[in-house]
Design a protein around this motif. Structure first.
Motif, short mmCIF file in Angstrom:
data_model
loop_
_atom_site.label_atom_id
_atom_site.label_comp_id
_atom_site.label_asym_id
_atom_site.label_seq_id
_atom_site.Cartn_x
_atom_site.Cartn_y
_atom_site.Cartn_z
N VAL A 3 21.49 1.02 -36.31
CA VAL A 3 21.86 1.53 -35.28
C VAL A 3 22.26 0.23 -33.97
O VAL A 3 21.27 0.28 -33.62
CB VAL A 3 22.28 2.30 -34.47
N GLU A 4 23.28 0.05 -33.44
CA GLU A 4 23.81 -1.00 -32.46
C GLU A 4 23.49 -0.64 -30.88
O GLU A 4 24.76 -0.29 -31.37
CB GLU A 4 24.46 -2.50 -33.22
N VAL A 5 22.97 -0.71 -30.07
CA VAL A 5 23.18 -0.07 -28.92
C VAL A 5 23.69 -1.39 -27.95
O VAL A 5 23.16 -2.14 -27.68
CB VAL A 5 22.07 0.99 -28.17
N GLU A 6 25.19 -0.78 -26.82
CA GLU A 6 25.60 -1.58 -25.91
C GLU A 6 25.40 -0.41 -25.07
O GLU A 6 26.85 0.71 -24.86
CB GLU A 6 26.72 -2.02 -26.70
N VAL A 17 27.86 2.48 -35.11
CA VAL A 17 26.73 2.98 -36.27
C VAL A 17 26.97 2.25 -37.63
O VAL A 17 28.47 2.98 -37.90
CB VAL A 17 26.75 3.94 -36.14
N GLU A 18 26.22 2.38 -39.14
CA GLU A 18 26.15 2.36 -40.08
C GLU A 18 25.41 2.54 -40.68
O GLU A 18 24.41 3.06 -41.00
CB GLU A 18 26.43 0.59 -40.26
N VAL A 19 26.03 3.91 -41.86
CA VAL A 19 25.44 4.21 -42.31
C VAL A 19 25.26 4.35 -43.59
O VAL A 19 26.12 3.51 -44.51
CB VAL A 19 26.14 6.32 -42.63
N GLU A 82 18.21 6.17 -31.17
CA GLU A 82 17.86 5.39 -30.03
C GLU A 82 17.06 6.43 -29.00
O GLU A 82 17.68 5.57 -27.35
CB GLU A 82 19.30 4.61 -29.87
N GLY A 83 16.85 7.32 -28.45
CA GLY A 83 16.27 7.87 -27.56
C GLY A 83 17.42 7.85 -26.64
O GLY A 83 17.42 7.96 -25.09
N ILE A 84 18.55 8.14 -27.00
CA ILE A 84 20.19 8.17 -26.33
C ILE A 84 21.00 10.01 -26.27
O ILE A 84 20.20 11.05 -26.88
CB ILE A 84 21.41 8.21 -26.21
N SER A 85 20.23 11.01 -25.27
CA SER A 85 20.23 12.12 -24.52
C SER A 85 21.90 12.24 -23.96
O SER A 85 22.18 11.97 -23.02
CB SER A 85 20.33 12.95 -23.43
N PRO A 86 22.80 12.80 -24.89
CA PRO A 86 24.55 12.28 -24.64
C PRO A 86 24.20 13.17 -23.65
O PRO A 86 24.63 14.11 -23.39
CB PRO A 86 25.24 11.79 -25.72
N ILE A 87 25.46 13.02 -22.71
CA ILE A 87 26.03 14.37 -21.47
C ILE A 87 27.40 14.67 -21.98
O ILE A 87 28.77 13.83 -22.09
CB ILE A 87 26.29 13.72 -19.68
N GLY A 88 27.56 15.61 -22.23
CA GLY A 88 29.16 16.15 -23.08
C GLY A 88 28.71 15.22 -24.51
O GLY A 88 28.23 15.46 -25.34
N GLN A 89 30.33 15.36 -24.90
CA GLN A 89 30.62 15.08 -26.44
C GLN A 89 30.89 13.68 -26.23
O GLN A 89 31.41 13.11 -26.08
CB GLN A 89 31.52 16.25 -26.77
#
Length: 444
Positions: A3-6, A17-19, A82-89
């Motif tokens: 996973v790469e986060v920008e 994301v790469e599975v 990545e410890g990300i809590s998204p708001i919405g979908q």
């Protein structure tokens, strides 16, 4: 999983994301094995269809099934990793799935901002409470008399303001009845402002059995386009007239209230209730001023999805007020972008306030206990003469307990904030308080 986060914006994260191909291959294998058990191909026994034939016929279908099974789990894992809590979908695009290769996709998620609330300790505020004067008590007692008023039918005089009239009416436009523009045995209080003003005024002076045509001109922006800017003639017939008979304001009236024996005692009770209401109003104003300063002092970015939802709720609220009906499915999915011009700044400040209060709730360690919720439910039950247990069950079913929890949390957050500040109380007259409210409303 790779996973790469920008960080695209302060409240937007873009995840690539790469599975692993091995995991994707296992999912393809499971899908094809299931397919082998289900499909029938001429020339092959059930369960013996070669995979290459299945791939020739069902490749696209299997790819979609693999995607439906794999992508949601992979997205959730990536967010957790990545410890990300998204708001919405999150929005997913650039999906690349091929048998024998890794699954790759890009997800764009809106998130709450990462910030620290600026120092607020020592802020100074003035809590202004309205002085309760004898005229306020008199008005309060008059309202109590109104609640106990009895309606008596009269037939020997014309309608006067304050009377209750029962009428039949039919709206006419160009000599033809308008749809849904009629009513039978409709009761209204003349002069109360809860019906069409022209009709309430036009009823004054009429007697039982009288009829009158009363013109009503609707505004150009009326909610019903067919009536906007039109003058409708309402044919009104008076069916019955009732006048209000108010009880005498004396000791007997006072004794209709629990724990009150005299009119003087009732006046004192009224004073206490009015002072309590004035204190609550002062507290509400103080909280609004405090929240406004917090928002001004912390000009944070917020997820646009929250602003959109707030604009939608504003629209739905206005719709309910104007039409008196619950929103339809189409109303729930209205395009809110046109609302930004007039309400966007208000929505931004509201959401900023909510985000700041949520952060303060965590920083201050505010928690609401089950006992506190039960106490609030019991208080509500007492005010509305309901059974506490039954009320709690009702609130559990409709989500009301969470609303109560949120209200108590907000109250505790504000109290914790106020405890760190310098608050002075000032008693002001009704006129002075009204002037301050008008000045505040006039500010840009």
């Amino acid at each position: 999983m790779k996973v790469e986060v920008e960080q695209v914006e302060s409240c937007v994260r873009r995840l690539t994301v790469e599975v692993p191909a091995e995991r994707v291959g296992r999912e393809f294998g499971a899908r094809y094995r299931d397919l082998q058990r289900r499909v029938k191909v001429p020339g092959f026994r059930p369960g013996k269809v070669p995979r290459r034939i299945l791939e020739n016929h069902y490749r696209h279908t299997v790819e979609q099934e693999v995607l439906q099974n794999l992508l949601p789990d992979a997205l959730a894992e990536a967010m957790t990793q990545e410890g990300i809590s998204p708001i919405g979908q999150p929005q997913v695009d650039e999906v690349n799935i091929q048998q024998g290769e890794a699954l790759r996709f890009v997800a764009t998620a809106q998130v709450l901002p990462d910030f620290e609330v600026g120092d607020y300790r020592g802020w100074q505020f003035e809590r202004r409470m309205m002085q309760i004067e004898p005229p306020h008590i008199d008005q309060h007692l008059e309202r109590l008399r109104e609640r106990h008023a009895e309606l008596h039918t009269v037939s020997d005089r014309a309608i006067a303001e304050g009377d209750h009239a029962m009428i039949n009416y039919q709206g006419m436009l160009d000599g033809l009845p308008i749809p849904d523009g009629n009513g039978t045995n409709v009761s209204l209080e003349v002069g109360a402002g809860r019906f069409l003003t022209e009709i309430e005024q036009g009823l004054v002076g009429l007697k039982q059995g009288d009829a009158r045509s009363i013109p009503v001109t609707f505004t150009e922006d009326h909610r019903e386009a067919a009536l906007a800017g039109k003058t409708i003639d309402f044919q009104v017939n008076v069916v019955e007239i009732k006048e209000k008979i108010l009880p005498e304001l004396d000791d007997d009236f006072a004794r209709s209230y629990e724990d009150v024996d005299t009119l003087e005692a009732l006046r004192e009770r009224a004073r206490e209730e009015l002072e309590e209401a004035a204190a609550q109003a002062a507290d509400n104003t103080l909280r609004q001023e405090l929240l406004a300063k917090l928002v001004t002092s912390n000009p944070i970015d917020v997820p646009d999805i929250l602003i959109q939802e707030h604009l939608r709720q504003l629209y739905l609220y206005q719709l309910r007020m104007e039409t008196g009906r619950e929103p339809s499915h189409e109303d729930m999915h209205v395009d809110v972008e046109p609302l930004r011009e007039h309400f966007g700044e208000q929505a931004l400040e509201t959401i900023r306030g909510q985000v700041i209060l949520n952060r303060l709730e965590a920083d201050l360690g505010v928690t609401v206990t089950p006992d506190e919720i039960d106490a609030e439910v019991a208080s509500m039950a007492e005010r509305t003469a309901q059974n506490p247990g039954a009320l709690k069950q009702q609130l559990e079913r409709n989500g009301g307990l969470e609303t109560i929890r949120g209200r108590l949390q907000e109250r505790q957050v504000f109290q914790a904030l106020i405890d760190t500040m310098q608050i002075t109380d000032k008693i002001v007259s009704e006129a002075e308080l009204a002037s301050e409210v008008s000045e505040a409303a006039a500010e840009p």
